[in-house]
Design a protein around this motif. Structure first.
Motif, PDB file in Angstrom:
ATOM      1  N   HIS A 195       0.858  -1.184   0.000  1.00 57.77           N
ATOM      2  CA  HIS A 195       0.000   0.000   0.000  1.00 57.77           C
ATOM      3  C   HIS A 195       0.896   1.237   0.000  1.00 57.77           C
ATOM      4  O   HIS A 195       1.976   1.224   0.596  1.00 57.77           O
ATOM      5  CB  HIS A 195      -0.899   0.038   1.245  1.00 57.77           C
ATOM      6  CG  HIS A 195      -1.686  -1.210   1.490  1.00 57.77           C
ATOM      7  ND1 HIS A 195      -2.989  -1.370   1.049  1.00 57.77           N
ATOM      8  CD2 HIS A 195      -1.344  -2.365   2.102  1.00 57.77           C
ATOM      9  CE1 HIS A 195      -3.414  -2.579   1.397  1.00 57.77           C
ATOM     10  NE2 HIS A 195      -2.431  -3.203   2.032  1.00 57.77           N
ATOM     11  N   GLY A 196       0.461   2.292  -0.649  1.00 54.68           N
ATOM     12  CA  GLY A 196       1.189   3.545  -0.590  1.00 54.68           C
ATOM     13  C   GLY A 196       2.324   3.648  -1.592  1.00 54.68           C
ATOM     14  O   GLY A 196       2.510   2.784  -2.454  1.00 54.68           O
ATOM     15  N   PRO A 197       3.136   4.713  -1.462  1.00 50.51           N
ATOM     16  CA  PRO A 197       4.166   5.006  -2.460  1.00 50.51           C
ATOM     17  C   PRO A 197       5.392   4.111  -2.349  1.00 50.51           C
ATOM     18  O   PRO A 197       5.667   3.521  -1.304  1.00 50.51           O
ATOM     19  CB  PRO A 197       4.538   6.460  -2.151  1.00 50.51           C
ATOM     20  CG  PRO A 197       4.286   6.603  -0.679  1.00 50.51           C
ATOM     21  CD  PRO A 197       3.061   5.755  -0.417  1.00 50.51           C
ATOM     22  N   MET A 198       6.133   4.026  -3.434  1.00 54.49           N
ATOM     23  CA  MET A 198       7.396   3.307  -3.448  1.00 54.49           C
ATOM     24  C   MET A 198       8.438   4.044  -2.609  1.00 54.49           C
ATOM     25  O   MET A 198       8.315   5.233  -2.330  1.00 54.49           O
ATOM     26  CB  MET A 198       7.905   3.144  -4.881  1.00 54.49           C
ATOM     27  CG  MET A 198       7.040   2.256  -5.744  1.00 54.49           C
ATOM     28  SD  MET A 198       7.650   2.112  -7.461  1.00 54.49           S
ATOM     29  CE  MET A 198       9.244   1.309  -7.210  1.00 54.49           C
ATOM     30  N   SER A 199       9.470   3.304  -2.222  1.00 55.65           N
ATOM     31  CA  SER A 199      10.589   3.882  -1.494  1.00 55.65           C
ATOM     32  C   SER A 199      11.830   3.058  -1.834  1.00 55.65           C
ATOM     33  O   SER A 199      11.814   2.258  -2.770  1.00 55.65           O
ATOM     34  CB  SER A 199      10.305   3.886   0.010  1.00 55.65           C
ATOM     35  OG  SER A 199      11.354   4.503   0.745  1.00 55.65           O
ATOM     36  N   THR A 200      12.900   3.274  -1.078  1.00 53.58           N
ATOM     37  CA  THR A 200      14.107   2.462  -1.228  1.00 53.58           C
ATOM     38  C   THR A 200      14.483   1.881   0.125  1.00 53.58           C
ATOM     39  O   THR A 200      14.152   2.443   1.179  1.00 53.58           O
ATOM     40  CB  THR A 200      15.296   3.278  -1.762  1.00 53.58           C
ATOM     41  OG1 THR A 200      15.690   4.243  -0.762  1.00 53.58           O
ATOM     42  CG2 THR A 200      14.940   3.987  -3.071  1.00 53.58           C
ATOM     43  N   PHE A 201      15.207   0.780   0.096  1.00 54.67           N
ATOM     44  CA  PHE A 201      15.658   0.189   1.350  1.00 54.67           C
ATOM     45  C   PHE A 201      16.592   1.156   2.087  1.00 54.67           C
ATOM     46  O   PHE A 201      16.568   1.230   3.321  1.00 54.67           O
ATOM     47  CB  PHE A 201      16.360  -1.142   1.100  1.00 54.67           C
ATOM     48  CG  PHE A 201      15.439  -2.259   0.668  1.00 54.67           C
ATOM     49  CD1 PHE A 201      14.094  -2.234   0.978  1.00 54.67           C
ATOM     50  CD2 PHE A 201      15.934  -3.342  -0.046  1.00 54.67           C
ATOM     51  CE1 PHE A 201      13.244  -3.270   0.598  1.00 54.67           C
ATOM     52  CE2 PHE A 201      15.105  -4.377  -0.431  1.00 54.67           C
ATOM     53  CZ  PHE A 201      13.754  -4.352  -0.119  1.00 54.67           C
ATOM     54  N   GLY A 202      17.397   1.891   1.344  1.00 51.09           N
ATOM     55  CA  GLY A 202      18.306   2.834   1.984  1.00 51.09           C
ATOM     56  C   GLY A 202      17.575   3.925   2.742  1.00 51.09           C
ATOM     57  O   GLY A 202      17.945   4.269   3.872  1.00 51.09           O
ATOM     58  N   LYS A 203      16.535   4.467   2.142  1.00 50.13           N
ATOM     59  CA  LYS A 203      15.757   5.514   2.819  1.00 50.13           C
ATOM     60  C   LYS A 203      15.141   4.974   4.102  1.00 50.13           C
ATOM     61  O   LYS A 203      15.173   5.637   5.151  1.00 50.13           O
ATOM     62  CB  LYS A 203      14.674   6.042   1.892  1.00 50.13           C
ATOM     63  CG  LYS A 203      13.789   7.099   2.537  1.00 50.13           C
ATOM     64  CD  LYS A 203      12.690   7.569   1.595  1.00 50.13           C
ATOM     65  CE  LYS A 203      11.779   8.574   2.292  1.00 50.13           C
ATOM     66  NZ  LYS A 203      10.655   8.996   1.414  1.00 50.13           N
ATOM     67  N   GLU A 204      14.583   3.761   4.035  1.00 45.60           N
ATOM     68  CA  GLU A 204      13.943   3.185   5.220  1.00 45.60           C
ATOM     69  C   GLU A 204      14.977   2.814   6.279  1.00 45.60           C
ATOM     70  O   GLU A 204      14.725   2.970   7.485  1.00 45.60           O
ATOM     71  CB  GLU A 204      13.092   1.975   4.838  1.00 45.60           C
ATOM     72  CG  GLU A 204      12.017   2.278   3.799  1.00 45.60           C
ATOM     73  CD  GLU A 204      11.182   3.514   4.130  1.00 45.60           C
ATOM     74  OE1 GLU A 204      10.684   3.611   5.271  1.00 45.60           O
ATOM     75  OE2 GLU A 204      11.056   4.395   3.252  1.00 45.60           O
ATOM     76  N   ARG A 205      16.136   2.353   5.866  1.00 43.79           N
ATOM     77  CA  ARG A 205      17.194   2.031   6.836  1.00 43.79           C
ATOM     78  C   ARG A 205      17.668   3.278   7.557  1.00 43.79           C
ATOM     79  O   ARG A 205      18.050   3.240   8.730  1.00 43.79           O
ATOM     80  CB  ARG A 205      18.367   1.350   6.121  1.00 43.79           C
ATOM     81  CG  ARG A 205      19.420   0.808   7.076  1.00 43.79           C
ATOM     82  CD  ARG A 205      20.553   0.113   6.346  1.00 43.79           C
ATOM     83  NE  ARG A 205      21.238   1.004   5.422  1.00 43.79           N
ATOM     84  CZ  ARG A 205      22.126   1.922   5.803  1.00 43.79           C
ATOM     85  NH1 ARG A 205      22.440   2.077   7.074  1.00 43.79           N
ATOM     86  NH2 ARG A 205      22.704   2.694   4.902  1.00 43.79           N
ATOM     87  N   ARG A 206      17.612   4.433   6.866  1.00 39.49           N
ATOM     88  CA  ARG A 206      18.055   5.686   7.471  1.00 39.49           C
ATOM     89  C   ARG A 206      16.990   6.356   8.331  1.00 39.49           C
ATOM     90  O   ARG A 206      17.322   6.967   9.355  1.00 39.49           O
ATOM     91  CB  ARG A 206      18.509   6.665   6.377  1.00 39.49           C
ATOM     92  CG  ARG A 206      19.793   6.282   5.665  1.00 39.49           C
ATOM     93  CD  ARG A 206      20.265   7.382   4.740  1.00 39.49           C
ATOM     94  NE  ARG A 206      19.303   7.689   3.687  1.00 39.49           N
ATOM     95  CZ  ARG A 206      19.273   7.080   2.505  1.00 39.49           C
ATOM     96  NH1 ARG A 206      20.163   6.124   2.244  1.00 39.49           N
ATOM     97  NH2 ARG A 206      18.391   7.413   1.588  1.00 39.49           N
ATOM     98  N   SER A 207      15.712   6.266   7.915  1.00 42.82           N
ATOM     99  CA  SER A 207      14.726   7.149   8.545  1.00 42.82           C
ATOM    100  C   SER A 207      13.432   6.495   8.999  1.00 42.82           C
ATOM    101  O   SER A 207      12.620   7.157   9.661  1.00 42.82           O
ATOM    102  CB  SER A 207      14.385   8.287   7.576  1.00 42.82           C
ATOM    103  OG  SER A 207      13.779   7.775   6.382  1.00 42.82           O
ATOM    104  N   ASN A 208      13.197   5.237   8.691  1.00 39.82           N
ATOM    105  CA  ASN A 208      11.940   4.604   9.100  1.00 39.82           C
ATOM    106  C   ASN A 208      11.898   4.524  10.632  1.00 39.82           C
ATOM    107  O   ASN A 208      12.804   3.941  11.247  1.00 39.82           O
ATOM    108  CB  ASN A 208      11.842   3.212   8.486  1.00 39.82           C
ATOM    109  CG  ASN A 208      10.488   2.569   8.672  1.00 39.82           C
ATOM    110  OD1 ASN A 208      10.052   2.324   9.793  1.00 39.82           O
ATOM    111  ND2 ASN A 208       9.812   2.267   7.563  1.00 39.82           N
TER     112      ASN A 208
END
Length: 219
Positions: A195-208
């Motif tokens: 659900h929702g927009p795409m992202s990257t693993f790097g972005k989530e590793r940094r800020s999720n």
């Protein structure tokens, strides 16, 4: 080359994904939760031949129209992991919770359950399978290494993670699945969530806030 189109379906706007091989026009649909006419229209629009239906997990918004789509095109169903059989068996119970929204949904029989290290193919495309339990006990993820693109179902979202309050969900298991089985694939991997927009693993590793390095105590 792998091509894709995200087709939001059901009242939950679930990201059903149409993948295809640009060389052969052979295709696979991941998580046909509903709105089967929209999915069929996408297949026709691109002039594709559907080869199989792929399932990340058996919650009704991801798998409700699996039987209908596979039967219409007479194709194989691959996935999820066998630990989600109890969710497949409970499709009728899931229907009752949502009234008329999912009246079309019915139980399906996978031609092949999938495990860590398996691959699935359509046309010239080969996708790797990663076992990522936590949201459900039999959740899997599909990864195309050449494109650095993953379809992660409800494991991980842009800025969030999958719920773990459903039967046989487990928060610690989900965090481990993401950290140990997905993030190592690379910060530059793009992913399509359920659900929702795409992202990257790097972005989530940094800020999720749930699964970033800082969230798990890594500085």
């Amino acid at each position: 080359m792998l091509k894709h189109e995200i087709i939001p379906v059901t009242p939950f706007e679930q990201n059903c994904t149409l993948f295809w091989c640009s060389d052969t026009k052979k295709a696979a649909v991941v998580d046909p939760g509903g709105d089967i006419e929209k999915i069929k229209a996408g297949i026709a629009k691109h002039g594709l031949t559907l080869e199989k239906v792929l399932i990340t997990h058996a919650h009704i918004d991801h798998a409700g129209a699996t039987d209908a789509l596979a039967s219409h095109y007479d194709v194989l169903i691959e996935g999820p992991h066998k630990e989600d059989q109890f969710w497949i068996d409970g499709i009728d119970d899931q229907k009752q919770r949502f009234g008329s929204y999912f009246s079309y949904a019915k139980k399906f029989t996978p031609n092949r359950f999938l495990n860590q290290g398996d691959t699935v193919s359509f046309g010239n495309i080969v996708m790797e399978v990663y076992f990522c339990p936590g949201h459900t006990p039999g959740h899997i993820v599909f990864f195309h290494r050449e494109s650095k693109l993953a379809q992660v179902g409800d494991v991980l979202f842009s800025g969030s993670i999958g719920r773990t309050d459903f039967p046989r969900g487990d928060h610690a298991t989900l965090i481990n699945s993401i950290r140990k089985n997905l993030f190592h694939l690379g910060d530059d991997v793009r992913f399509i969530p359920g659900h929702g927009p795409m992202s990257t693993f790097g972005k989530e590793r940094r800020s999720n806030p749930h699964v970033s390095d800082a969230a798990v105590g890594i500085r």
